[in-house]
Write a protein that holds these residues in place. Structure first.
Motif, PDB file in Angstrom:
ATOM      1  N   CYS A 123      -7.412 -51.847 -42.183  1.00 41.17           N
ATOM      2  CA  CYS A 123      -8.563 -50.945 -42.052  1.00 41.17           C
ATOM      3  C   CYS A 123      -8.865 -50.235 -43.370  1.00 41.17           C
ATOM      4  O   CYS A 123      -8.852 -48.997 -43.440  1.00 41.17           O
ATOM      5  N   PRO A 124      -9.150 -50.995 -44.421  1.00 43.46           N
ATOM      6  CA  PRO A 124      -9.415 -50.388 -45.723  1.00 43.46           C
ATOM      7  C   PRO A 124     -10.793 -49.732 -45.766  1.00 43.46           C
ATOM      8  O   PRO A 124     -11.582 -49.866 -44.814  1.00 43.46           O
ATOM      9  N   PRO A 125     -11.110 -49.043 -46.875  1.00 43.45           N
ATOM     10  CA  PRO A 125     -12.464 -48.513 -47.032  1.00 43.45           C
ATOM     11  C   PRO A 125     -13.503 -49.629 -46.913  1.00 43.45           C
ATOM     12  O   PRO A 125     -13.254 -50.770 -47.314  1.00 43.45           O
ATOM     13  N   THR A 126     -14.642 -49.310 -46.366  1.00 40.61           N
ATOM     14  CA  THR A 126     -15.663 -50.318 -46.080  1.00 40.61           C
ATOM     15  C   THR A 126     -16.022 -51.148 -47.307  1.00 40.61           C
ATOM     16  O   THR A 126     -16.237 -52.362 -47.213  1.00 40.61           O
ATOM     17  N   ALA A 127     -16.056 -50.530 -48.483  1.00 37.98           N
ATOM     18  CA  ALA A 127     -16.448 -51.249 -49.692  1.00 37.98           C
ATOM     19  C   ALA A 127     -15.509 -52.405 -50.020  1.00 37.98           C
ATOM     20  O   ALA A 127     -15.917 -53.389 -50.660  1.00 37.98           O
ATOM     21  N   VAL A 128     -14.269 -52.319 -49.582  1.00 40.44           N
ATOM     22  CA  VAL A 128     -13.284 -53.370 -49.883  1.00 40.44           C
ATOM     23  C   VAL A 128     -13.714 -54.705 -49.279  1.00 40.44           C
ATOM     24  O   VAL A 128     -13.496 -55.771 -49.870  1.00 40.44           O
ATOM     25  N   PHE A 129     -14.335 -54.678 -48.108  1.00 43.66           N
ATOM     26  CA  PHE A 129     -14.688 -55.922 -47.410  1.00 43.66           C
ATOM     27  C   PHE A 129     -15.722 -56.758 -48.172  1.00 43.66           C
ATOM     28  O   PHE A 129     -15.802 -57.962 -47.961  1.00 43.66           O
ATOM     29  N   SER A 130     -16.491 -56.136 -49.034  1.00 42.38           N
ATOM     30  CA  SER A 130     -17.513 -56.877 -49.768  1.00 42.38           C
ATOM     31  C   SER A 130     -17.168 -57.046 -51.244  1.00 42.38           C
ATOM     32  O   SER A 130     -18.026 -57.387 -52.059  1.00 42.38           O
ATOM     33  N   ALA A 133     -13.271 -59.640 -55.680  1.00 38.57           N
ATOM     34  CA  ALA A 133     -11.971 -59.616 -56.351  1.00 38.57           C
ATOM     35  C   ALA A 133     -10.829 -59.436 -55.358  1.00 38.57           C
ATOM     36  O   ALA A 133      -9.718 -59.933 -55.578  1.00 38.57           O
ATOM     37  N   VAL A 134     -11.096 -58.750 -54.262  1.00 36.25           N
ATOM     38  CA  VAL A 134     -10.063 -58.560 -53.233  1.00 36.25           C
ATOM     39  C   VAL A 134      -9.701 -59.899 -52.600  1.00 36.25           C
ATOM     40  O   VAL A 134      -8.516 -60.232 -52.433  1.00 36.25           O
ATOM     41  N   TYR A 135     -10.705 -60.683 -52.271  1.00 36.27           N
ATOM     42  CA  TYR A 135     -10.449 -61.993 -51.665  1.00 36.27           C
ATOM     43  C   TYR A 135      -9.801 -62.944 -52.669  1.00 36.27           C
ATOM     44  O   TYR A 135      -8.942 -63.756 -52.298  1.00 36.27           O
ATOM     45  N   ASP A 136     -10.187 -62.832 -53.939  1.00 31.11           N
ATOM     46  CA  ASP A 136      -9.542 -63.649 -54.975  1.00 31.11           C
ATOM     47  C   ASP A 136      -8.055 -63.312 -55.054  1.00 31.11           C
ATOM     48  O   ASP A 136      -7.209 -64.217 -55.190  1.00 31.11           O
ATOM     49  N   SER A 153      -7.990 -56.154 -40.642  1.00 33.40           N
ATOM     50  CA  SER A 153      -8.081 -55.290 -39.481  1.00 33.40           C
ATOM     51  C   SER A 153      -9.222 -54.334 -39.774  1.00 33.40           C
ATOM     52  O   SER A 153      -9.274 -53.741 -40.852  1.00 33.40           O
ATOM     53  N   VAL A 154     -10.146 -54.197 -38.847  1.00 31.94           N
ATOM     54  CA  VAL A 154     -11.386 -53.479 -39.122  1.00 31.94           C
ATOM     55  C   VAL A 154     -11.587 -52.333 -38.136  1.00 31.94           C
ATOM     56  O   VAL A 154     -11.021 -52.320 -37.042  1.00 31.94           O
ATOM     57  N   GLU A 155     -12.425 -51.397 -38.537  1.00 32.97           N
ATOM     58  CA  GLU A 155     -12.870 -50.349 -37.629  1.00 32.97           C
ATOM     59  C   GLU A 155     -14.218 -50.689 -37.007  1.00 32.97           C
ATOM     60  O   GLU A 155     -14.459 -50.372 -35.844  1.00 32.97           O
ATOM     61  N   THR A 156     -15.106 -51.333 -37.782  1.00 29.51           N
ATOM     62  CA  THR A 156     -16.472 -51.537 -37.306  1.00 29.51           C
ATOM     63  C   THR A 156     -16.835 -53.013 -37.207  1.00 29.51           C
ATOM     64  O   THR A 156     -16.247 -53.875 -37.879  1.00 29.51           O
ATOM     65  N   CYS A 157     -17.841 -53.272 -36.403  1.00 31.75           N
ATOM     66  CA  CYS A 157     -18.338 -54.639 -36.267  1.00 31.75           C
ATOM     67  C   CYS A 157     -18.953 -55.135 -37.577  1.00 31.75           C
ATOM     68  O   CYS A 157     -18.835 -56.317 -37.920  1.00 31.75           O
ATOM     69  N   ALA A 158     -19.604 -54.251 -38.313  1.00 30.24           N
ATOM     70  CA  ALA A 158     -20.201 -54.652 -39.603  1.00 30.24           C
ATOM     71  C   ALA A 158     -19.125 -55.112 -40.573  1.00 30.24           C
ATOM     72  O   ALA A 158     -19.308 -56.100 -41.305  1.00 30.24           O
ATOM     73  N   GLU A 159     -17.995 -54.419 -40.603  1.00 29.59           N
ATOM     74  CA  GLU A 159     -16.894 -54.844 -41.466  1.00 29.59           C
ATOM     75  C   GLU A 159     -16.375 -56.206 -41.040  1.00 29.59           C
ATOM     76  O   GLU A 159     -16.070 -57.067 -41.885  1.00 29.59           O
ATOM     77  N   ALA A 160     -16.261 -56.420 -39.742  1.00 26.13           N
ATOM     78  CA  ALA A 160     -15.785 -57.708 -39.237  1.00 26.13           C
ATOM     79  C   ALA A 160     -16.704 -58.841 -39.675  1.00 26.13           C
ATOM     80  O   ALA A 160     -16.242 -59.899 -40.122  1.00 26.13           O
ATOM     81  N   LEU A 161     -17.994 -58.647 -39.553  1.00 28.04           N
ATOM     82  CA  LEU A 161     -18.950 -59.698 -39.916  1.00 28.04           C
ATOM     83  C   LEU A 161     -18.892 -60.006 -41.402  1.00 28.04           C
ATOM     84  O   LEU A 161     -19.012 -61.175 -41.811  1.00 28.04           O
ATOM     85  N   GLU A 162     -18.698 -58.991 -42.233  1.00 26.43           N
ATOM     86  CA  GLU A 162     -18.567 -59.222 -43.675  1.00 26.43           C
ATOM     87  C   GLU A 162     -17.330 -60.067 -43.964  1.00 26.43           C
ATOM     88  O   GLU A 162     -17.386 -61.024 -44.753  1.00 26.43           O
ATOM     89  N   ALA A 163     -16.223 -59.749 -43.335  1.00 28.27           N
ATOM     90  CA  ALA A 163     -14.989 -60.503 -43.566  1.00 28.27           C
ATOM     91  C   ALA A 163     -15.103 -61.935 -43.057  1.00 28.27           C
ATOM     92  O   ALA A 163     -14.611 -62.876 -43.689  1.00 28.27           O
TER      93      ALA A 163
END
Length: 328
Positions: A123-130, A133-136, A153-163
């Motif tokens: 459940c990181p900060p929302t900016a991490v999902f987009s 470099a994190v995925y790399d 692991s996400v808090e919101t549906c928007a974060e899930a969709l980004e991942a």
């Protein structure tokens, strides 16, 4: 027990009921190590093959207890998912390859394994999902064989969709229960199409959906259901799924007539989740062997009727939706 697979984890299949082990580390009152081991053993004996933990549960205690169980049961056939990212302040700049290496090395030591089965961003900060470099960096961990696969692991549906939109994401862990219907709208269909496993967490809304609590129930001072009711320590959605306690009790009262005669309220709540084919595994917690066995038995229940699902949705729309739907 029925098994479902993680397509991006080599097609590894796991029992549809897993075991969440936050409570074996901290934040749910005291659970001693012998009880924790007995709980894991009861779950495994009941068909559970998936354990979920995190490096911050009891500052590693949960991982260490699982590691002891793995050592004492060679050939266990278990899949262990852990989480990382909450050992430092929740700032996007802390999500670096160097930190990932340090965190996963610590988890590998705690669990006593060379390669972690599945590591999830916790459940990181929302900016991490987009942040590419994190995925790399996560891909590098796979290449270095520190981990077999990664998820979020996400808090919101928007974060899930980004991942889910990232090709290397193997799993999404999200709150899904009869008090959290929003993931059914877009997240589960997107995950199914992308071959991303869904790990349903907080399936009993921190125990509310077990039907065991009432207005007179009290929780220990070191239980998050006491100290985090207003989100003072972490996202309030992790406690009772973000639902006001009294509203949750009323919702459970209205759901009670839907529970089959041969099932507990908790088993009914777990079966409701399993009726979604996109769900790979649901991870209820358990504080003792009896709870672990009862949770596992939910997998044997028949699917709920269309009418029952409609009735659950009606209770959600009337009581729960106004509190949670727009927020998460």
């Amino acid at each position: 027990m029925e098994k479902r697979s993680f397509p991006k984890l080599g097609g590894r299949a796991v029992g549809v009921i897993g075991l969440g082990t936050w409570q074996l580390g901290a934040d749910w009152g005291e659970v001693d190590e012998d009880d924790a081991l007995a709980t894991i053993d009861a779950a495994v004996s009941s068909g559970v093959t998936f354990l979920d933990t995190a490096d911050v549960y009891g500052d590693g205690r949960s991982e260490q207890v699982i590691g002891r169980y793995l050592r004492e049961h060679p050939g266990h056939g278990l899949t262990v998912a852990t989480k990382m990212g909450r050992r430092l302040p929740q700032e996007p700049g802390n999500y670096t390859l160097d930190n990932f290496r340090a965190w996963t090395d610590r988890s590998r030591t705690n669990l006593g394994v060379d390669t972690l089965d599945l590591v999830q961003l916790h459940c990181p900060p929302t900016a991490v999902f987009s942040t590419q470099a994190v995925y790399d960096a996560l891909d590098t961990l796979v290449e270095e064989k520190r981990i077999s696969a990664y998820g979020v692991s996400v808090e919101t549906c928007a974060e899930a969709l980004e991942a889910i939109s990232r090709p290397g994401t193997a799993s999404v862990q999200i709150i899904l229960n009869a008090f959290r219907l929003k993931p059914l709208e877009q997240v589960l269909p997107a995950a199914l199409e992308a071959g991303v496993g869904i790990i349903a967490r907080v399936p009993l809304a921190s125990g509310l959906l077990s039907g065991r609590y009432d207005a007179s129930t009290t929780f220990p001072a070191n239980d998050h259901r006491n100290y985090n009711r207003h989100g003072d320590s972490f996202d309030v959605g992790e406690t009772f799924s973000g639902v006001d306690y009294e509203t949750g009790l009323e919702a459970v009262r209205r759901l009670a007539p839907l529970v089959p005669a041969d099932a507990t309220t908790a088993q009914f709540a777990l079966r409701w989740i399993l009726d979604a084919p996109a769900v790979t595994v649901v991870i209820p917690g358990a504080r003792n062997a009896a709870q672990a066995e009862g949770n596992a038995a939910a997998a044997a229940l028949p699917q709920l009727s269309v009418e029952t699902h409609a009735a659950v949705a009606e209770v959600y729309d009337e009581l729960i939706r106004p509190q949670v739907h727009a927020r998460w």
